[in-house]
Design an enzyme around this catalytic site. Structure first.
Site, PDB file in Angstrom:
ATOM      1  N   LYS A 166      13.660 -11.377  13.851  1.00  0.00           N
ATOM      2  CA  LYS A 166      15.006 -11.505  13.289  1.00  0.00           C
ATOM      3  C   LYS A 166      15.622 -12.844  13.707  1.00  0.00           C
ATOM      4  O   LYS A 166      15.087 -13.881  13.371  1.00  0.00           O
ATOM      5  CB  LYS A 166      15.839 -10.296  13.726  1.00  0.00           C
ATOM      6  CG  LYS A 166      15.133  -8.940  13.522  1.00  0.00           C
ATOM      7  CD  LYS A 166      14.862  -8.683  12.068  1.00  0.00           C
ATOM      8  CE  LYS A 166      14.287  -7.332  11.718  1.00  0.00           C
ATOM      9  NZ  LYS A 166      13.216  -6.786  12.491  1.00  0.00           N
TER      10      LYS A 166
ATOM     11  N   TYR B 140      17.144   1.722  16.327  1.00  0.00           N
ATOM     12  CA  TYR B 140      16.440   1.351  15.084  1.00  0.00           C
ATOM     13  C   TYR B 140      15.485   2.482  14.668  1.00  0.00           C
ATOM     14  O   TYR B 140      14.867   3.139  15.529  1.00  0.00           O
ATOM     15  CB  TYR B 140      15.683   0.030  15.324  1.00  0.00           C
ATOM     16  CG  TYR B 140      14.655  -0.265  14.277  1.00  0.00           C
ATOM     17  CD1 TYR B 140      15.022  -0.441  12.950  1.00  0.00           C
ATOM     18  CD2 TYR B 140      13.309  -0.355  14.606  1.00  0.00           C
ATOM     19  CE1 TYR B 140      14.072  -0.698  11.974  1.00  0.00           C
ATOM     20  CE2 TYR B 140      12.350  -0.620  13.637  1.00  0.00           C
ATOM     21  CZ  TYR B 140      12.737  -0.780  12.323  1.00  0.00           C
ATOM     22  OH  TYR B 140      11.801  -1.026  11.362  1.00  0.00           O
TER      23      TYR B 140
ATOM     24  N   ARG C  27      -6.016 -12.950  24.128  1.00  0.00           N
ATOM     25  CA  ARG C  27      -5.349 -11.648  24.283  1.00  0.00           C
ATOM     26  C   ARG C  27      -4.766 -11.515  25.685  1.00  0.00           C
ATOM     27  O   ARG C  27      -3.799 -10.798  25.924  1.00  0.00           O
ATOM     28  CB  ARG C  27      -6.311 -10.484  23.966  1.00  0.00           C
ATOM     29  CG  ARG C  27      -5.689  -9.109  24.226  1.00  0.00           C
ATOM     30  CD  ARG C  27      -6.427  -7.971  23.532  1.00  0.00           C
ATOM     31  NE  ARG C  27      -7.863  -8.013  23.691  1.00  0.00           N
ATOM     32  CZ  ARG C  27      -8.514  -7.634  24.784  1.00  0.00           C
ATOM     33  NH1 ARG C  27      -7.865  -7.174  25.832  1.00  0.00           N
ATOM     34  NH2 ARG C  27      -9.838  -7.705  24.832  1.00  0.00           N
TER      35      ARG C  27
ATOM     36  N   ASP D 285      17.903  -2.855  23.491  1.00  0.00           N
ATOM     37  CA  ASP D 285      17.398  -3.670  22.386  1.00  0.00           C
ATOM     38  C   ASP D 285      18.495  -4.672  22.036  1.00  0.00           C
ATOM     39  O   ASP D 285      19.582  -4.289  21.593  1.00  0.00           O
ATOM     40  CB  ASP D 285      17.047  -2.767  21.187  1.00  0.00           C
ATOM     41  CG  ASP D 285      16.368  -3.541  20.070  1.00  0.00           C
ATOM     42  OD1 ASP D 285      16.781  -4.690  19.812  1.00  0.00           O
ATOM     43  OD2 ASP D 285      15.449  -2.996  19.438  1.00  0.00           O
TER      44      ASP D 285
HETATM   45  C1  4LM Z   1      15.329  -3.750   9.819  1.00  0.00           C
HETATM   46  N1  4LM Z   1      14.306  -3.858  11.965  1.00  0.00           N
HETATM   47  O1  4LM Z   1      16.340  -3.335  10.424  1.00  0.00           O
HETATM   48  P1  4LM Z   1       9.668  -5.432  14.020  1.00  0.00           P
HETATM   49  N2  4LM Z   1      14.561  -3.390  16.944  1.00  0.00           N
HETATM   50  C2  4LM Z   1      15.521  -3.560  16.018  1.00  0.00           C
HETATM   51  C3  4LM Z   1      15.177  -3.759  14.669  1.00  0.00           C
HETATM   52  O2  4LM Z   1      16.155  -3.938  13.773  1.00  0.00           O
HETATM   53  C4  4LM Z   1      13.811  -3.769  14.303  1.00  0.00           C
HETATM   54  C5  4LM Z   1      12.847  -3.592  15.307  1.00  0.00           C
HETATM   55  C6  4LM Z   1      13.249  -3.419  16.623  1.00  0.00           C
HETATM   56  C7  4LM Z   1      14.092  -3.888  10.611  1.00  0.00           C
HETATM   57  C8  4LM Z   1      12.862  -3.967  10.073  1.00  0.00           C
HETATM   58  C9  4LM Z   1      12.499  -3.637   8.695  1.00  0.00           C
HETATM   59  C10 4LM Z   1      16.961  -3.498  16.417  1.00  0.00           C
HETATM   60  C11 4LM Z   1      13.423  -3.913  12.918  1.00  0.00           C
HETATM   61  C12 4LM Z   1      11.373  -3.641  15.009  1.00  0.00           C
HETATM   62  O3  4LM Z   1       9.975  -5.183  12.575  1.00  0.00           O
HETATM   63  O4  4LM Z   1       8.554  -4.587  14.543  1.00  0.00           O
HETATM   64  O5  4LM Z   1       9.527  -6.872  14.386  1.00  0.00           O
HETATM   65  O6  4LM Z   1      11.007  -4.966  14.840  1.00  0.00           O
HETATM   66  O7  4LM Z   1      15.359  -4.073   8.629  1.00  0.00           O
END
Ligand code: 4LM
Length: 410
Positions: free
Chosen positions: A220, A123, A70, A195
């Site tokens: 992603k 997001y 951790r 982001d």
């Molecule tokens: C989606 N997105 O868009 P985790 N920042 C951005 C994102 O698109 C996402 C996150 C952070 C999607 C998830 C279901 C620009 C997530 C959050 O899912 O926590 O790895 O990322 O479909």
């Protein structure tokens, strides 16, 4: 006597290119005399102490040796080194998910009484964290379209400590003027966080444009294969280190070693994958725009995109996500999602597979409709994350699905 030949000036030395760094930046893990070529997976909770004296020194932070995963793990450290290199950052930390990265960064750096200005195109998870969770800890956020200077000035308060944006926005694909926002935040003594999930450092480097830190859902494009949930933060030590040290130790949203291993491996092919995502998404976007069933298409590399010139100034390509709406609205969109065969109806993006989804009924379902519309998420908006399949097959699938949707009365 021969005259000495004039030497040609040596070409200006530059560091290794992006693709070279994508392959090699995570290197450096050794294990005694063993020198692994690929990043070794340290799938272990703890590391034994060589002696009682060294145990005290390690636990006191006087030695960098790992002792508990951790607090530090060499596989995770390899990923952190790699993303710091690719983003041009002083430091980086990995987290259990994109949201783990966002939450850790914000919780470690904000305190009760602080104010955040955030773009309304962030997001949905980030929006919910800022809008619904952080106010319980005394941190308020004002959401605005940050490309509008008048609204930005109006939203700014004496206690605004952080400006937070996604560019391009998810799912609006609104592109923001990162250098202008960086200048404003810096002039007013606030942190500027971007982001960079949609672009990755291959297409856009916000730190070079003035941001203090970038956040990634490494789930992603960075991992790229739809099989790992992870997050990353890279940027200036002053902002990143509180996240790494206090944030990860005490809040505990650490990245698992195997996941870090998958993401670091994914980085090796990032430039190749991003080139293909960009080329195919542009082809699909142009094709969709030519279809009579389609009301509008938004993709940063299309001439019709409202911030096309800005996108070309600060991005190297349009990335792999596009959004569109069918003339038949929400029912036509639903018929399309039921009719696709090759495209997978699922959330997430940046996968090898083409993913198609309807944000209003999934990601933004908890958001009240008027709030959702203010975020730019219209009822019939469909999001397509163009994958690495043959682009003719992706277009062929959309064509047959549009035909079925039309036949169903959409
Ligand atoms: C989606 N997105 O868009 P985790 N920042 C951005 C994102 O698109 C996402 C996150 C952070 C999607 C998830 C279901 C620009 C997530 C959050 O899912 O926590 O790895 O990322 O479909």
């Amino acid at each position: 006597m021969t005259r000495p030949r004039r030497r040609r000036p040596a070409p200006a030395r530059r560091g290794p290119g992006f693709a070279t760094r994508a392959v090699h930046a995570g290197e450096g893990s050794t294990h005694g005399d063993v020198r692994p070529v690929a990043t070794p997976l340290y799938q272990t909770v703890s590391f034994s102490f060589p002696s009682a004296a060294e145990a005290s020194a390690i636990a006191a932070g006087e030695s960098a040796a790992p002792w508990y995963s951790r607090i530090g793990n060499p596989t995770v450290a390899a990923l952190e080194r790699a993303i710091a290199d690719l983003e041009g950052a002083e430091s980086a930390f990995a987290a259990a998910s994109g949201m783990g990265a966002v939450a850790t960064l914000l919780l470690a750096n904000l305190r009760a009484g602080d104010h955040v200005v955030a773009d309304s195109g962030v997001y949905g998870g980030t929006y919910n964290l800022l809008r619904r969770e952080l106010p319980r800890f005394g941190v308020e956020t004002t959401f605005i379209e940050t490309n509008d200077p008048a609204r930005l000035r109006e939203a700014w308060r004496p206690n605004t400590r952080l400006l937070y944006v996604d560019s391009p926005g998810n799912p609006t694909l609104r592109v923001l003027d990162l250098p202008a926002l960086a200048e404003l935040a810096r002039a007013r003594g606030a942190w500027f966080v971007v982001d960079n999930t949609f672009c990755t450092p291959y297409l856009q480097r916000p730190l070079e444009l003035g941001a203090h830190a970038v956040v990634h859902s490494a789930t992603k494009y960075l991992s790229g294969h739809g099989d790992a949930i992870a997050g990353l933060v890279a940027g200036e030590c002053a902002l990143v280190e509180p996240g790494r040290i206090a944030g990860l130790r005490e809040f505990g949203a650490v990245c698992a070693p195997f996941v870090a291993w998958l993401v670091e491996r994914g980085l090796h092919t990032l430039p190749l994958r991003m080139e293909r995502h960009c080329a195919s998404a542009l082809r699909v976007a142009e094709w969709l725009e030519s279809r009579p069933e389609v009301a509008w298409v938004r993709y940063p590399w299309l001439p019709s995109h409202p911030q096309r010139a800005l996108a070309r100034r600060q991005m190297r390509g349009g990335s792999g996500v596009l959004v569109f709406e069918l003339k038949g609205g929400i029912s036509a969109g639903a018929a399309l999602l039921d009719a696709v065969e090759l495209c997978t109806h699922a959330v997430s993006l940046g996968d090898t597979r083409t993913l198609i989804m309807h944000p209003a009924s999934t990601m933004h379902a908890p958001t009240p409709p008027e709030e959702r519309l203010a975020l730019g998420v219209t009822d019939g908006l469909v999001r397509l994350s163009v994958g690495l399949e043959d682009v003719e097959d992706i277009i062929g699938d959309l064509e047959q699905a549009l035909g079925k949707a039309r036949a169903a009365g959409g």
